[in-house]
Scaffold this active site. Structure first.
Site, PDB file in Angstrom:
ATOM      1  N   SER A 296       0.357  -4.650  10.513  1.00  0.00           N
ATOM      2  CA  SER A 296       2.215  -4.968   9.535  1.00  0.00           C
ATOM      3  C   SER A 296       1.667  -4.144   8.647  1.00  0.00           C
ATOM      4  O   SER A 296       0.680  -2.850   8.430  1.00  0.00           O
ATOM      5  CB  SER A 296       1.444  -6.340   8.566  1.00  0.00           C
ATOM      6  OG  SER A 296       0.855  -5.980   7.565  1.00  0.00           O
ATOM      7  N   ASP A 297       2.391  -3.481   8.013  1.00  0.00           N
ATOM      8  CA  ASP A 297       3.353  -2.207   7.122  1.00  0.00           C
ATOM      9  C   ASP A 297       3.262  -3.050   5.478  1.00  0.00           C
ATOM     10  O   ASP A 297       2.395  -4.331   5.865  1.00  0.00           O
ATOM     11  CB  ASP A 297       4.721  -1.999   6.490  1.00  0.00           C
ATOM     12  CG  ASP A 297       4.580  -0.643   6.224  1.00  0.00           C
ATOM     13  OD1 ASP A 297       4.293   0.247   5.636  1.00  0.00           O
ATOM     14  OD2 ASP A 297       5.679   0.160   6.573  1.00  0.00           O
ATOM     15  N   TRP A 298       2.149  -1.903   4.484  1.00  0.00           N
ATOM     16  CA  TRP A 298       2.040  -3.052   3.509  1.00  0.00           C
ATOM     17  C   TRP A 298       2.613  -3.517   2.795  1.00  0.00           C
ATOM     18  O   TRP A 298       3.892  -3.395   2.259  1.00  0.00           O
ATOM     19  CB  TRP A 298       1.416  -1.333   2.752  1.00  0.00           C
ATOM     20  CG  TRP A 298       0.054  -0.739   2.751  1.00  0.00           C
ATOM     21  CD1 TRP A 298      -0.299  -0.729   4.502  1.00  0.00           C
ATOM     22  CD2 TRP A 298      -0.565   0.255   1.946  1.00  0.00           C
ATOM     23  NE1 TRP A 298      -1.380   0.083   4.365  1.00  0.00           N
ATOM     24  CE2 TRP A 298      -1.547   0.731   2.739  1.00  0.00           C
ATOM     25  CE3 TRP A 298      -0.604   0.067   0.399  1.00  0.00           C
ATOM     26  CZ2 TRP A 298      -2.683   1.634   1.944  1.00  0.00           C
ATOM     27  CZ3 TRP A 298      -1.701   0.419  -0.018  1.00  0.00           C
ATOM     28  CH2 TRP A 298      -2.397   1.570   0.860  1.00  0.00           C
TER      29      TRP A 298
END
Length: 766
Positions: A296-298
């Protein structure tokens, strides 16, 4: 109780299969999975952050706290960007040893780092921002640079880097333009795959010794957001998504097999990427056969319920993201903590969790983490002391700079031609590096580079000219401060500096006006940390500075330092020479000095079109036939400088392209050849570009599409024949029925020096 028989040694406990490095990875994964509890499995799809809380010696000495955080293990650890190499290595070694010795199964953790254009850490080498490096069109050099960066990362205990970004950018107002390889999916995919090969040391998906796993970012459409607003919706058709925004990822995956891929913040067709099962499972896993980790992106899973509002809470967001195909939750893993109850409530089958955990374990085995020694501070210091990165940074900067204009051979100049050379402007004494940059040990500004080259043959004068911002415009700038709000200088303050610069200019015989952006003007935007722009004009009275210097009548040129194309119409019309230096890394000053004096012949070519104004955006070379059809009322409908454009100190002539056969079966291949001659008096590198256009098709096709390129050295008077191969992989597209393949018809094949200057030959595809 039975007593042991005297003199008979007890047999040692058998070594578990997962600890046997001689076994195939699949068997090791299956064995380890069979031994894991639910809690241990969930820990592998979660992450933590080294900086929050700071896992230092005091923390690691607290057995209760360490056990409460890590008793079941952990999948990945995000970096502490501010930590020194010594602290990073010490903390990583200590945590890895703790996990191996104090958890039931001894599963090691994957340490992540950012390494977009060099390791994001104090003391690490900084190379050109991607948008600049793309202008080199040099896949071999890119691979060599990232081979070095990978070894620098691995020496500090890094296992996987969150790079490269292969998103296509069609709107340079976007603050992350500098992190991309530009506007073309083919160029982005090919250069991105070179980065992956450099990082991983192979093209088959294996990570070789002293190398790191690469993570492609960010899948997909992130570079085409509405209004160029970071994380905004990307409103494109599925065909456009497939052929532009996804194509660079497909190419990079096919050519280099990265270990992981990051889902994007954006949404397409009302479905955020982190919730898009079609994107992450149907296409990525099933169609493209990607077998790596999807990270996942942050905080992107949090956004499913906080921002996109397609989930009610953390728990439902976790289920949506997991079912879509997101393997692991970054940066804190808080959402995937809910997987425990989801499995127990039978909303998430255990076999699905096992599948995700298997991706993580497979990566850990393939990286050799179960057998890997601890990172060595001595080895890291030896690599740092070798200065191996310096010549690489210099070559990369030299090949990335683009000569945009050079009227009447204004450049190069001779070292003894002028007695006093002035370097004037906000980008003269400060070498800005761009977003996601580390802090190199040596950072050479233009002022430094000119002084380094002087050797007593000329005097170097300097004036700041204007301030870009008042809180990020000093030589000691520190990217780790993450300055949120930019403070702008007043017009009066800059006017005073302009007057001072004019006084200095009048004393000089030759002037370099160094203007552009600093990191606050082009960066990733979040919350109260803006980075996107509404216009592309030079900020902070910089054009006023240029006009004032040019009014002195002294010989003068412009040097640009920036992370996105800027609107420079007056400069393009009135200044005789322009060098686009982008953010070209720690050796920018020395590289420019070499180009200025002709020791290096500039060879870079634009990876993104230069708009005349923000009102033209988006403007890109591979547009449809109906686009850019009529001029605007007050402005032309063409770019100021087109994709693929760049000048040289020598000249080249192109013969018309030739094909090995005038007709081609749909599954066949044709060889395209073109002769290029260096007609000037200097040796140079020319970047030969090949484009195609299907004249009649079932759907509208771009007026031209880049399908290959070659960077070739040529001596004065030398002619070389460049050969390209066109086959099904380069002739296919998505037809009216959304079927991917080759359609019969006439294909125009174009070769030339840039996307505008081409010659054609036709090929009949049967």
């Amino acid at each position: 109780m039975a007593q042991p028989i005297a003199g008979k040694k007890e047999k040692p406990a058998p070594v578990p299969a997962y600890k046997n490095a001689s076994l195939p990875t699949a068997k090791r994964v299956a064995d380890l999975l069979s031994r894991m509890t639910l809690e241990e499995k969930i820990a592998q799809v979660r992450s933590m952050h080294f900086g929050r809380p700071i896992i230092d010696d005091a923390m690691q000495a607290n057995a209760f706290k360490m056990d409460s955080m890590f008793r079941y293990g952990i999948g990945m650890m995000n970096p502490d960007f501010k930590a020194t190499a010594e602290n990073t290595i010490h903390r990583r070694n200590a945590l890895q040893q703790w996990l191996r010795k104090n958890t039931r199964l001894g599963i090691p953790v994957i340490f992540l780092d950012e390494a977009h254009h060099g390791l994001l850490a104090p003391g690490a080498d900084a190379f050109p921002h991607s948008i600049g490096f793309a202008c080199s069109w040099d896949t071999a050099l890119i691979e060599r640079v990232y081979d070095y960066v990978s070894r620098e990362c691995r020496s500090k205990g890094t296992d996987v880097v969150l790079a490269p970004i292969v998103d296509v950018c069609r709107d340079p107002r976007w603050g992350r333009t500098g992190e991309t390889f530009g506007e073309d999916p083919y160029l982005c995919g090919v250069l991105g795959s070179a980065v992956v090969r450099g990082f991983q040391g192979s093209s088959n998906g294996k990570v070789t010794q002293d190398h790191v796993g690469a993570c492609l970012k960010t899948f997909t459409g992130h570079g085409g957001s509405e209004g160029a607003n970071n994380q905004g919706p990307t409103n494109v058709s599925i065909r456009d998504l497939r052929e532009i925004h996804m194509e660079s990822f497909r190419l990079a995956i096919n050519r280099s097999r990265p270990t992981s891929i990051m889902a994007s913040y954006c949404e397409v067709d009302d479905i955020p990427s982190h919730a898009n099962k079609w994107l992450l499972t149907d296409v990525l896993r099933k169609e493209w056969k990607f077998n790596g980790v999807v990270v996942s992106d942050w905080f992107a899973i949090d956004q499913l319920w906080q921002k996109h509002l397609i989930a009610a809470d953390t728990k439902s967001a976790a289920l949506i993201a997991f079912n879509a195909g997101v393997t692991i939750d970054l940066p804190y893993g808080k959402n995937y903590a809910a997987l425990d109850s989801l499995v127990k409530e039978k909303k998430l089958p255990m076999k699905e969790l096992d599948s995700a955990v298997a991706y993580i374990l497979r990566l850990k085995f393939d990286l050799g983490l179960f057998e890997q020694d601890t990172a060595s501070l001595e080895k890291a210091q030896q690599l740092m002391a070798s200065n191996e990165g310096t010549p690489l940074a210099l070559e990369a900067a030299e090949k990335s700079m683009v000569l945009l204009k050079n009227d009447n051979n204004f450049l190069p100049i001779k070292k003894d031609q002028y007695k006093k050379i002035a370097v004037i402007g906000p980008c003269a004494a400060v070498n800005y590096l761009g977003d996601y940059s580390g802090i190199p040990r040596n950072n050479v500004s233009l002022l430094d580079g000119l002084k380094n080259k002087a050797n007593g043959q000329y005097e170097v004068l300097y004036a700041q000219g204007v301030k870009l911002t008042t809180n990020g415009d000093t030589i000691s700038h520190n990217n780790y401060q993450y300055i949120d709000t930019a403070h702008w200088p007043s017009a009066e303050e800059n006017k005073k500096l302009i007057n001072e610069a004019v006084s200095v200019a009048k004393q000089a015989d030759f002037i370099i006006i160094a203007i552009g952006e600093n990191e606050q003007m082009g960066r990733e935007a979040w919350a109260n940390h803006p980075g996107d722009q509404t216009d592309l004009n030079l900020q902070s009275q910089q054009e006023d500075l240029v006009k004032a210097i040019m009014a002195t009548g002294k010989p003068a040129m412009v040097y640009l330092a920036h992370g996105r194309p800027l609107s420079i119409n007056w400069i393009a019309e009135n200044v005789p020479a322009i060098v686009d230096g982008w953010f070209t890394g720690e050796e920018a000053g020395n590289a420019f000095a070499n180009i200025l004096f002709g020791d290096v012949n500039p060879s870079g070519k634009l990876a993104i079109s230069y708009p005349r104004s923000a009102g033209q955006v988006p403007i890109y070379y591979n547009h449809k036939p109906s686009a850019q059809f009529f001029p605007y009322l007050m402005e032309q409908n063409t770019p100021l400088y087109p994709f693929g454009y760049g000048r040289s100190y020598t000249t080249y002539s192109y013969a018309a392209p030739q094909v090995s056969t005038p007709t081609l079966k749909k599954n066949g291949a044709v060889t395209v050849t073109v002769n290029i001659t260096n007609t000037g008096s200097r040796k140079g590198d020319e970047i030969v570009q090949l484009y195609i256009h299907q004249k009649v098709a079932s759907v509208t096709r771009p007026v031209k599409e880049l399908k290959d390129f070659a960077r070739i050295p040529l001596e004065p008077g030398e002619t070389k024949t460049v050969s390209f191969t066109l086959d099904r992989s380069k002739l296919s597209y998505w037809n009216k029925d959304m079927k991917y393949g080759v359609e019969p018809g006439i294909v125009e094949i174009m070769t030339g020096a840039n996307s505008n200057e081409v010659q054609k030959v036709e090929l009949v595809v049967e």
